[in-house]
Motif scaffolding. Structure first.
Motif, PDB file in Angstrom:
ATOM      1  N   ASN A   1       1.000   7.678   2.822  1.00  0.00           N
ATOM      2  CA  ASN A   1       0.408   9.008   2.710  1.00  0.00           C
ATOM      3  C   ASN A   1       1.067   9.949   3.720  1.00  0.00           C
ATOM      4  OD1 ASN A   1      -1.547  11.094   2.069  1.00  0.00           O
ATOM      5  ND2 ASN A   1      -2.502  10.611   4.026  1.00  0.00           N
TER       6      ASN A   1
ATOM      7  N   SER B   1       5.926   3.325  -0.531  1.00  0.00           N
ATOM      8  CA  SER B   1       4.936   2.289  -0.248  1.00  0.00           C
ATOM      9  C   SER B   1       5.558   1.268   0.693  1.00  0.00           C
ATOM     10  CB  SER B   1       4.455   1.611  -1.537  1.00  0.00           C
ATOM     11  OG  SER B   1       5.541   0.982  -2.199  1.00  0.00           O
TER      12      SER B   1
ATOM     13  N   ASN C   1      -0.671   6.094   6.829  1.00  0.00           N
ATOM     14  CA  ASN C   1      -0.339   7.482   7.093  1.00  0.00           C
ATOM     15  C   ASN C   1       0.940   7.603   7.914  1.00  0.00           C
ATOM     16  OD1 ASN C   1      -2.678   8.451   5.810  1.00  0.00           O
ATOM     17  ND2 ASN C   1      -3.875   8.245   7.681  1.00  0.00           N
TER      18      ASN C   1
ATOM     19  N   VAL D   1       0.849  -1.191   0.000  1.00  0.00           N
ATOM     20  CA  VAL D   1       0.000   0.000   0.000  1.00  0.00           C
ATOM     21  C   VAL D   1       0.883   1.238   0.000  1.00  0.00           C
ATOM     22  CG1 VAL D   1      -1.952  -1.102   1.173  1.00  0.00           C
ATOM     23  CG2 VAL D   1      -0.152  -0.004   2.526  1.00  0.00           C
ATOM     24  N   PRO D   2       0.385   2.358  -0.547  1.00  0.00           N
ATOM     25  CA  PRO D   2       1.182   3.586  -0.569  1.00  0.00           C
ATOM     26  C   PRO D   2       1.259   4.244   0.806  1.00  0.00           C
ATOM     27  CG  PRO D   2      -0.981   3.981  -1.525  1.00  0.00           C
ATOM     28  CD  PRO D   2      -0.904   2.509  -1.260  1.00  0.00           C
TER      29      PRO D   2
ATOM     30  N   ASP E   1      -6.099   0.841   2.446  1.00  0.00           N
ATOM     31  CA  ASP E   1      -5.607   1.207   1.119  1.00  0.00           C
ATOM     32  C   ASP E   1      -4.422   2.163   1.167  1.00  0.00           C
ATOM     33  OD1 ASP E   1      -6.867   3.461   2.035  1.00  0.00           O
ATOM     34  OD2 ASP E   1      -8.331   3.588   0.412  1.00  0.00           O
ATOM     35  N   ARG E   2      -4.007   2.542   2.389  1.00  0.00           N
ATOM     36  CA  ARG E   2      -2.835   3.404   2.529  1.00  0.00           C
ATOM     37  C   ARG E   2      -2.396   3.405   3.997  1.00  0.00           C
ATOM     38  NH1 ARG E   2      -5.346   9.567   2.100  1.00  0.00           N
ATOM     39  NH2 ARG E   2      -6.718   9.412   3.933  1.00  0.00           N
TER      40      ARG E   2
END
Length: 325
Positions: A153, A176, A193, A150-151, A190-191
């Motif tokens: 953020n 990621s 932080n 996942v990326p 989905d990400r």
């Protein structure tokens, strides 16, 4: 026996007080002898049971087994004495870089004794010198684990000195990470932080390390990321241009109100040329079709090289479509 000791003390002319001093001196001498001998180096065979820890992608980060290692070592008498007092294998957990572990098959990985020398102090202690390993290869099993990529953020609040601004996006390395856990835990993620990056009064390039926010029930391949942000000094140039319409289908016209806009160009200081020429502002017909009430935001095109960023005023335009006659 008591009479014999008494006669010896009389012969040596040792009184009761001298006897106490004699015993204290004898105890001190023995302590010095013991400390000296315990500090000397001796050769000994030592054994340890190793649990491996490593971030191998797609696998649990701890081995499900332990692997025994035996080595001929030079160590202090103190270490040998402690091993004699607490007999049995020494249980240790050692963290290995994934590149140091070789895949045998499936979940099984191994490391050779020659590569293990770098971790010898973690296995046997800092005061141990390895002469050679009896055990040639250690095998570890890292079970497969549900995972996905996942990326990252970046969460940031940045404040700049007057006439300074970001000269590009905040760069994150790595951008990621791999997350591990039960399917129910990682399915909706989905990400990931970062913890809030708060910096004020920025007037030069920014860089540092940010920790990733923890998610309960989820393990990550990284716990922190490096960030950097290019920063430039700028001058602001206002340019007034007409607002154009693009992608209007044949037979239709798009009326835009107001018909002119002011573009505020933030240009890198010092200016090397007139950057106000060639600035274009437009409203895309496709944005109008999907808009609510015909309110659209204008876009810029053909920004000259040297423009860091810009803003358009007003931010929203009223648009009306008409049929051509």
């Amino acid at each position: 026996m008591r009479d014999l000791i008494h006669k010896i003390l009389q012969l040596l002319n040792i009184s009761g007080r001298d006897w106490a001093v004699f015993l204290l001196a004898l105890l001190l001498a023995f302590s010095i002898w013991l400390i000296h001998n315990l500090s000397l180096k001796y050769t000994e065979f030592m054994q340890a049971s190793v649990e491996a820890v490593s971030n191998i992608e797609g696998h649990f980060n701890k081995s499900s087994n332990r692997s025994d290692v035996i080595a001929r070592c030079q160590t202090t008498g103190y270490s040998i004495m402690m091993n004699a007092i607490f007999p049995g294998r020494r249980n240790v957990t050692v963290s290995f870089d994934p590149s140091a572990l070789h895949r045998k098959s499936g979940e099984t990985y191994y490391i050779t004794s020659s590569e293990l020398k770098e971790s010898a102090h973690l296995i046997f202690g800092d005061d141990v010198q390895i002469e050679y390993f009896i055990t040639d290869t250690l095998f570890f099993r890292f079970p497969y684990e549900n995972h996905k990529r996942v990326p990252v953020n970046p969460v940031h609040v940045l404040g700049f000195e007057p006439q300074y601004t970001a000269d590009g996006p905040l760069d994150i390395e790595p951008d990621s990470v791999t997350i591990y856990g039960e399917p129910d835990f990682i399915g909706n993620i989905d990400r990931v932080n970062t913890e809030a990056i708060k910096i004020s009064d920025i007037s030069s390039v920014v860089h540092g390390i940010a920790r990733l926010e923890r998610i309960k029930g989820v393990r990550m391949s990284e716990t922190e990321v490096h960030y950097s942000l290019p920063v430039s000094r700028y001058v602001e140039i206002p340019v007034t241009v007409s607002v154009q319409a693009r992608n209007v289908p044949p037979g239709k016209s798009l009326m835009i109100y107001p018909s002119v806009a002011t573009v505020y160009l933030r240009c890198a200081f010092p200016l090397t040329a007139d950057l106000s020429e060639g600035v274009r502002v437009y409203v895309d017909y496709n944005d109008f079709v999907s808009s609510i009430g015909g309110k659209c935001m204008a876009k810029t095109a053909s920004l000259p090289e040297g423009v860091i960023n810009c803003s358009v005023s007003p931010a929203v335009f009223e648009c009306v479509v008409t049929e051509d006659r």
